[in-house]
Scaffold this motif. Structure first.
Motif, PDB file in Angstrom:
ATOM      1  N   GLY A  48       0.806  -1.215   0.000  1.00 41.97           N
ATOM      2  CA  GLY A  48       0.000   0.000   0.000  1.00 41.97           C
ATOM      3  C   GLY A  48       0.842   1.270   0.000  1.00 41.97           C
ATOM      4  O   GLY A  48       1.944   1.310   0.552  1.00 41.97           O
ATOM      5  N   ILE A  49       0.312   2.307  -0.639  1.00 38.71           N
ATOM      6  CA  ILE A  49       0.920   3.637  -0.606  1.00 38.71           C
ATOM      7  C   ILE A  49      -0.023   4.540   0.189  1.00 38.71           C
ATOM      8  O   ILE A  49      -1.189   4.719  -0.178  1.00 38.71           O
ATOM      9  CB  ILE A  49       1.143   4.191  -2.021  1.00 38.71           C
ATOM     10  N   THR A  50       0.470   5.042   1.310  1.00 38.59           N
ATOM     11  CA  THR A  50      -0.359   5.852   2.197  1.00 38.59           C
ATOM     12  C   THR A  50      -0.746   7.167   1.541  1.00 38.59           C
ATOM     13  O   THR A  50      -1.917   7.561   1.557  1.00 38.59           O
ATOM     14  CB  THR A  50       0.409   6.176   3.502  1.00 38.59           C
ATOM     15  N   ARG A  51       0.249   7.847   0.945  1.00 37.55           N
ATOM     16  CA  ARG A  51      -0.013   9.187   0.420  1.00 37.55           C
ATOM     17  C   ARG A  51       1.063   9.580  -0.584  1.00 37.55           C
ATOM     18  O   ARG A  51       2.184   9.059  -0.571  1.00 37.55           O
ATOM     19  CB  ARG A  51      -0.033  10.211   1.552  1.00 37.55           C
ATOM     20  N   VAL A  52       0.695  10.476  -1.464  1.00 39.53           N
ATOM     21  CA  VAL A  52       1.640  11.167  -2.348  1.00 39.53           C
ATOM     22  C   VAL A  52       1.349  12.652  -2.191  1.00 39.53           C
ATOM     23  O   VAL A  52       0.221  13.086  -2.427  1.00 39.53           O
ATOM     24  CB  VAL A  52       1.461  10.751  -3.823  1.00 39.53           C
ATOM     25  N   HIS A  53       2.345  13.403  -1.737  1.00 40.20           N
ATOM     26  CA  HIS A  53       2.107  14.837  -1.575  1.00 40.20           C
ATOM     27  C   HIS A  53       3.217  15.675  -2.185  1.00 40.20           C
ATOM     28  O   HIS A  53       4.336  15.215  -2.394  1.00 40.20           O
ATOM     29  CB  HIS A  53       1.890  15.204  -0.094  1.00 40.20           C
ATOM     30  N   LEU A  54       2.877  16.907  -2.499  1.00 38.22           N
ATOM     31  CA  LEU A  54       3.805  17.873  -3.079  1.00 38.22           C
ATOM     32  C   LEU A  54       4.542  18.630  -1.987  1.00 38.22           C
ATOM     33  O   LEU A  54       3.965  18.933  -0.937  1.00 38.22           O
ATOM     34  CB  LEU A  54       3.032  18.887  -3.928  1.00 38.22           C
ATOM     35  N   GLU A  55       5.791  18.973  -2.253  1.00 38.47           N
ATOM     36  CA  GLU A  55       6.519  19.848  -1.347  1.00 38.47           C
ATOM     37  C   GLU A  55       7.727  20.438  -2.066  1.00 38.47           C
ATOM     38  O   GLU A  55       8.081  20.028  -3.175  1.00 38.47           O
ATOM     39  CB  GLU A  55       6.964  19.101  -0.093  1.00 38.47           C
ATOM     40  N   GLU A  56       8.352  21.408  -1.428  1.00 44.56           N
ATOM     41  CA  GLU A  56       9.570  21.995  -1.976  1.00 44.56           C
ATOM     42  C   GLU A  56      10.781  21.365  -1.307  1.00 44.56           C
ATOM     43  O   GLU A  56      10.727  20.931  -0.155  1.00 44.56           O
ATOM     44  CB  GLU A  56       9.569  23.513  -1.756  1.00 44.56           C
ATOM     45  N   ASP A  57      11.887  21.323  -2.053  1.00 47.73           N
ATOM     46  CA  ASP A  57      13.128  20.791  -1.511  1.00 47.73           C
ATOM     47  C   ASP A  57      13.827  21.864  -0.684  1.00 47.73           C
ATOM     48  O   ASP A  57      13.540  23.064  -0.810  1.00 47.73           O
ATOM     49  CB  ASP A  57      14.042  20.337  -2.652  1.00 47.73           C
ATOM     50  N   ALA A  58      14.728  21.435   0.179  1.00 44.24           N
ATOM     51  CA  ALA A  58      15.589  22.358   0.929  1.00 44.24           C
ATOM     52  C   ALA A  58      16.908  22.515   0.171  1.00 44.24           C
ATOM     53  O   ALA A  58      17.127  21.883  -0.861  1.00 44.24           O
ATOM     54  CB  ALA A  58      15.836  21.812   2.326  1.00 44.24           C
ATOM     55  N   GLY A  59      17.789  23.358   0.688  1.00 38.40           N
ATOM     56  CA  GLY A  59      19.105  23.539   0.085  1.00 38.40           C
ATOM     57  C   GLY A  59      20.028  22.390   0.460  1.00 38.40           C
ATOM     58  O   GLY A  59      19.595  21.347   0.957  1.00 38.40           O
ATOM     59  N   LYS A  60      21.313  22.605   0.240  1.00 36.16           N
ATOM     60  CA  LYS A  60      22.279  21.543   0.474  1.00 36.16           C
ATOM     61  C   LYS A  60      23.446  22.071   1.292  1.00 36.16           C
ATOM     62  O   LYS A  60      24.026  23.116   0.968  1.00 36.16           O
ATOM     63  CB  LYS A  60      22.786  21.005  -0.861  1.00 36.16           C
ATOM     64  N   SER A  61      23.778  21.347   2.371  1.00 36.68           N
ATOM     65  CA  SER A  61      24.950  21.682   3.186  1.00 36.68           C
ATOM     66  C   SER A  61      26.162  20.940   2.630  1.00 36.68           C
ATOM     67  O   SER A  61      26.095  19.728   2.393  1.00 36.68           O
ATOM     68  CB  SER A  61      24.719  21.274   4.648  1.00 36.68           C
TER      69      SER A  61
END
Length: 495
Positions: free
Chosen positions: A133-146
């Protein structure tokens, strides 16, 4: 504790592993999710940025329509229910590469829910499937990179590259229904395959386009309550994810059986040692203080928009495999190999439609083309022999114009010269295998006369010597004799 990849690691113990996977996939849009900055990989640090993705006061996000369409398409391919209304939320936490101090994501009202992926069940019976099962698929933005190395003062300071900030992602969260490291590997393989077929991402793990975190726990066999989980982060290949799970399951069982207690924590995997190490404790649930993003309206994907997106949904791998078996008479194994990528499947179908015998095309792709590509370390897209070339070569073999040996030699020349099969075939003077009976009989007479000892062995009952004589005749004809005809003529001659 063993660190070898024994994926039946919990077999024979009194424990069942429980695995859930969180996969982040970067969407293949030209610009970021809330601004017009480029998403191009490899740009100079901090050049693909603007006031919006840098989190400047007063800068307002504007949602990228293409990102929504790509996310919806992927969710449809994963059998999810698309929610008509979803809400963006602020996920608040401090981290140096998160300039706003929060990440725009989705929380209690995601874009899509309740999907599934089917994987081989492990029962050993062909065609048996297990549904994850797949609970959810949601959109979001990525963070930067250290960046922690590569600079003169890296031992004392961390550099920040914010180019990745605001790049559109989907997060795909599985149900905790994966029971073994092998199942986790199969799930990820199928997931990547499906996403690649939709074209919404290139899934390049080296560039961070696909990233996976694994949650793993163990519980006494028969117990319904889940055990305390550890999260394994930042693993950069499916093989290493499988290895990390093998180690972590063994580690947790060993801790419990020695009287210890599993601590909820985040762990990192060291692939050179084959071990996971504690990164930070997660004893207390992190309070991200989610609340609705005040600068974005609810996202509405209505029936009309869904219908438009559905029209762009391609034939997916499993459906295509079944159709190839039905349409071209190839085996399920052939279909599995030939649909590993959409590009390969498209090219095979084009060749199969053009050729007289699709099964022979399938055999040539797997037996002759793929082996040479692997030997050269190149992909099908860089092959000097096109699928039209494969189809042409298949027809020549089918008609008896060239032998299998001649085909192999011509394929070798194609790779040496980096030219397609038809061009090399013309350059070599359109060689033809010989079916001239009288000419072949003369060669056979010469070969038999030159090998009296082998002839005596054959007539004494050593029938395996037939292969010797066939080989000698093929050699004498420089591979241009028709092998089937040579076989028949030699048997007749030696009798």
């Amino acid at each position: 504790m063993s660190t070898t990849a024994d994926t039946s690691v919990a077999a024979g113990t009194a424990y069942d592993p429980v695995i859930g996977l969180e996969v982040h996939v970067q969407l293949l849009t030209a610009s970021k999710i809330f601004c017009s900055c480029s998403t191009r990989f490899g740009a100079a640090p901090n050049t693909n940025v603007c006031p919006v993705c840098l989190g400047m006061p007063g800068a307002l996000p504007v949602l990228n329509r293409k990102a929504v369409e790509f996310a919806t398409l992927a969710a449809m391919a994963l059998n999810c229910r698309i929610n008509e209304t979803s809400i963006f939320a602020r996920k608040n936490y401090f981290y140096p590469d998160l300039p706003k101090g929060y990440q725009i994501s989705q929380y209690d009202k995601p874009l899509a829910e309740h999907g599934f992926i089917e994987i081989p069940s492990g029962s050993g019976r062909s065609g048996d499937k297990k549904k994850i099962g797949i609970t959810r698929v949601h959109l979001e933005e990525d963070a930067g990179k250290s960046l922690h190395d590569g600079f003169p003062d890296s031992g004392e300071k961390t550099a920040i590259d914010l180019n990745r900030t605001g790049v559109p992602l989907i997060e795909i969260v599985s149900e905790p229904e994966i029971a073994t490291p092998d199942e986790a590997y199969e799930y990820l393989t199928r997931l990547k395959e499906i996403v690649l077929y939709t074209g919404v991402s290139d899934c390049n793990m080296e560039e961070g386009s696909l990233r996976c975190d694994a949650n793993v726990s163990v519980r006494p066999r028969g117990q319904k309550e889940l055990g305390t989980k550890a999260e394994i982060k930042n693993v950069n290949s499916f093989r290493f994810i499988r290895e990390a799970l093998v180690y972590e399951i063994s580690r947790q069982i060993e801790v419990i059986e020695s009287g210890g207690k599993i601590v909820q924590e985040t762990r990192l995997y060291n692939s050179s040692e084959g071990k996971t190490y504690s990164m930070r404790s997660k004893e207390q649930a992190h309070d991200y203080r989610y609340f609705p993003e005040p600068d974005l309206l609810p996202l509405i994907v209505d029936e009309k928009w869904k219908a438009e997106i559905t029209k762009t949904l391609p034939e997916l791998p499993e459906a295509r495999r079944a159709r190839l078996v039905k349409d071209y008479g190839i085996t399920e194994y052939d279909a599995q190999v030939l649909t590993v990528s959409k590009s390969l499947a498209d090219q095979f179908e084009a060749a199969a439609k053009a050729a007289k015998n699709p099964k022979r095309v399938a055999n040539l792709v797997q037996g002759e083309l793929m082996g040479r590509l692997k030997g050269k370390g190149i992909e099908i897209e860089q092959s000097p022999i096109s699928m039209k070339g494969v189809a042409a070569s298949a027809d020549l073999v089918e008609s008896g114009a060239i032998s299998g040996k001649m085909l192999k030699d011509l394929y070798d020349l194609s790779f040496e010269r980096n030219k397609d099969f038809p061009e090399v075939y013309e350059e070599e003077g359109r060689p033809q295998q010989s079916s001239d009976t009288s000419a072949l009989e003369r060669i056979i007479d010469e070969v038999v006369a030159a090998n009296p000892k082998q002839l005596e062995q054959y007539r004494a009952g050593k029938k395996t010597m037939l292969g010797f004589f066939v080989g000698q005749v093929m050699k004498a004809s420089k591979g241009q004799a028709n092998p089937q005809l040579v076989n028949e003529l030699i048997i007749k001659k030696l009798a």
